[in-house]
Design a protein around this motif. Structure first.
Motif, PDB file in Angstrom:
ATOM      1  N   PRO A  23       9.140 -11.417   8.892  1.00 41.59           N
ATOM      2  CA  PRO A  23       9.222 -10.478   7.772  1.00 41.59           C
ATOM      3  C   PRO A  23       8.740 -11.077   6.455  1.00 41.59           C
ATOM      4  N   ARG A  24       8.578 -12.380   6.415  1.00 39.15           N
ATOM      5  CA  ARG A  24       8.107 -13.037   5.191  1.00 39.15           C
ATOM      6  C   ARG A  24       6.587 -13.063   5.104  1.00 39.15           C
ATOM      7  N   VAL A  25       5.910 -12.551   6.135  1.00 36.73           N
ATOM      8  CA  VAL A  25       4.451 -12.569   6.199  1.00 36.73           C
ATOM      9  C   VAL A  25       3.921 -11.137   6.242  1.00 36.73           C
ATOM     10  N   ARG A  26       2.889 -10.857   5.447  1.00 37.36           N
ATOM     11  CA  ARG A  26       2.250  -9.547   5.513  1.00 37.36           C
ATOM     12  C   ARG A  26       0.757  -9.730   5.742  1.00 37.36           C
ATOM     13  N   LEU A  27       0.260  -9.113   6.804  1.00 34.87           N
ATOM     14  CA  LEU A  27      -1.156  -9.144   7.139  1.00 34.87           C
ATOM     15  C   LEU A  27      -1.865  -7.974   6.481  1.00 34.87           C
ATOM     16  N   ILE A  28      -3.024  -8.247   5.886  1.00 37.89           N
ATOM     17  CA  ILE A  28      -3.820  -7.208   5.237  1.00 37.89           C
ATOM     18  C   ILE A  28      -5.251  -7.298   5.744  1.00 37.89           C
ATOM     19  N   GLU A  29      -5.761  -6.190   6.291  1.00 40.32           N
ATOM     20  CA  GLU A  29      -7.148  -6.143   6.735  1.00 40.32           C
ATOM     21  C   GLU A  29      -8.002  -5.531   5.635  1.00 40.32           C
ATOM     22  N   ALA A  30      -9.035  -6.260   5.230  1.00 45.36           N
ATOM     23  CA  ALA A  30      -9.964  -5.789   4.200  1.00 45.36           C
ATOM     24  C   ALA A  30     -11.373  -5.914   4.757  1.00 45.36           C
ATOM     25  N   ASP A  49      -8.412  -0.496   1.577  1.00 47.29           N
ATOM     26  CA  ASP A  49      -9.671   0.235   1.477  1.00 47.29           C
ATOM     27  C   ASP A  49     -10.226   0.013   0.071  1.00 47.29           C
ATOM     28  N   TRP A  50     -11.326  -0.725  -0.018  1.00 46.76           N
ATOM     29  CA  TRP A  50     -11.872  -1.071  -1.326  1.00 46.76           C
ATOM     30  C   TRP A  50     -12.372   0.138  -2.097  1.00 46.76           C
ATOM     31  N   ASN A  51     -12.698   1.198  -1.409  1.00 45.54           N
ATOM     32  CA  ASN A  51     -13.175   2.401  -2.095  1.00 45.54           C
ATOM     33  C   ASN A  51     -12.049   3.206  -2.716  1.00 45.54           C
ATOM     34  N   VAL A  52     -10.814   2.921  -2.309  1.00 40.73           N
ATOM     35  CA  VAL A  52      -9.684   3.745  -2.737  1.00 40.73           C
ATOM     36  C   VAL A  52      -8.584   2.925  -3.405  1.00 40.73           C
ATOM     37  N   ASP A  53      -8.128   1.885  -2.740  1.00 38.65           N
ATOM     38  CA  ASP A  53      -6.874   1.236  -3.119  1.00 38.65           C
ATOM     39  C   ASP A  53      -6.924   0.416  -4.395  1.00 38.65           C
ATOM     40  N   VAL A  54      -8.040  -0.209  -4.679  1.00 39.27           N
ATOM     41  CA  VAL A  54      -8.050  -1.156  -5.804  1.00 39.27           C
ATOM     42  C   VAL A  54      -9.094  -0.824  -6.872  1.00 39.27           C
ATOM     43  N   GLN A  55      -9.595   0.406  -6.854  1.00 40.20           N
ATOM     44  CA  GLN A  55     -10.601   0.804  -7.834  1.00 40.20           C
ATOM     45  C   GLN A  55     -10.017   1.734  -8.887  1.00 40.20           C
ATOM     46  N   ASN A  56     -10.371   1.462 -10.147  1.00 36.90           N
ATOM     47  CA  ASN A  56     -10.042   2.397 -11.217  1.00 36.90           C
ATOM     48  C   ASN A  56     -10.919   3.636 -11.023  1.00 36.90           C
TER      49      ASN A  56
END
Length: 280
Positions: A23-30, A49-56
């Motif tokens: 539970p102390r580890v989180r995997l993220i696929e980019a 999702d670079w088109n959605v999650d981290v774009q202004n």
């Protein structure tokens, strides 16, 4: 991997498999190909999702500090969570995510060396189950401007004899033969070429055929052969910063350079602005 300056930032398939239930580890696929996650992903991984999650949505920028906090809170990430990033194409976008997470001060970041390809080559199973995690209250730091460069800064620093610009695009883009990468016309510019004085060290030369990073000695030679050493101030760039972040990762995390910034405005910005100096 002990040969690298910060070997702790890389993990292998066995490490990931051993921590799938941690539970102390989180995997993220980019991924560059944002449809791969739905085809199958490492069990327990969430999708960036670079088109959605981290774009202004309005300005050419990333989400702000509050937006970053909301994203990580939604994924059940706490400030002390070990975040492991991985993806396709030699971890191209995973390294971009690593840089962005460092921009907002997350401490414990790792990359699965070899990315999706390593998981597949090891014969490990994918999952199509989309996990959900209990929401946390993540608190990001203020943006770290020490690892990010802006166009006006680069323009002024072109006169600095200690500055080393690293253009990590393909030789064709660097020379001006190509205005943009094939299949990426939306990331082109009005003019082709490179920033004056920049050295061309394509990002992909940092990886072996299997997608893992080359040895520290091999990587060091790539840069030393172009006159770039840890004593220099270095700015990496590409089209929009994603390949530049990959090379930033190599320089800072694997080789131990201490003064490296990624210019994420990169050629899409520089090549379109009035009176920006260009070489071919």
């Amino acid at each position: 991997m002990s040969e690298y300056a910060h070997p702790e930032v890389l993990v292998d398939v066995n490490w990931v498999e051993d921590h799938l239930q941690d539970p102390r580890v989180r995997l993220i696929e980019a991924d560059e190909d944002v449809l791969l996650y739905e085809i199958g992903h490492v069990p327990g991984a969430v999708k960036l999702d670079w088109n959605v999650d981290v774009q202004n949505p309005l300005s050419r920028d990333f989400v702000d500090k509050e937006g970053f906090e909301q994203l990580l809170s939604r994924w059940g990430i706490s400030n002390d969570t070990t975040v492991v990033l991985y993806g396709d194409k030699n971890n191209w976008y995973a390294a971009y995510a690593f840089w962005l997470f460092k921009l907002y001060g997350h401490e414990d970041l790792r990359i699965l060396n070899g990315g999706r390809a390593a998981w597949e080559h090891a014969g490990k199973a994918y999952s199509k189950e989309v996990p959900t995690y209990e929401r946390t209250h993540y608190q990001a730091q203020e943006e770290n401007d020490q690892i990010r460069a802006f166009r006006d800064q680069v323009l002024v620093e072109l006169k600095d004899s200690d500055l080393r610009l690293v253009d990590v695009r393909s030789p064709g883009e660097y020379s001006g033969e190509l205005l943009h990468m094939p299949n990426y016309p939306q990331e082109g510019a009005q003019r082709a070429g490179h920033i004056p004085g920049a050295k061309n060290i394509p990002w992909a030369t940092g990886a072996r055929e299997d997608g893992t990073f080359k040895s520290a000695d091999e990587l060091r030679k790539l840069y030393e052969d172009k006159g770039i050493t840890p004593e220099n101030k270095v700015v990496t760039y590409c089209r929009i910063g994603e390949r530049g972040a990959y090379s930033w990762f190599i320089l800072t995390q694997l080789l131990g350079f201490t003064d490296v910034r990624n210019y994420d405005g990169s050629w899409t910005e520089w090549g379109s602005l009035v009176r920006s100096p260009i070489e071919r």
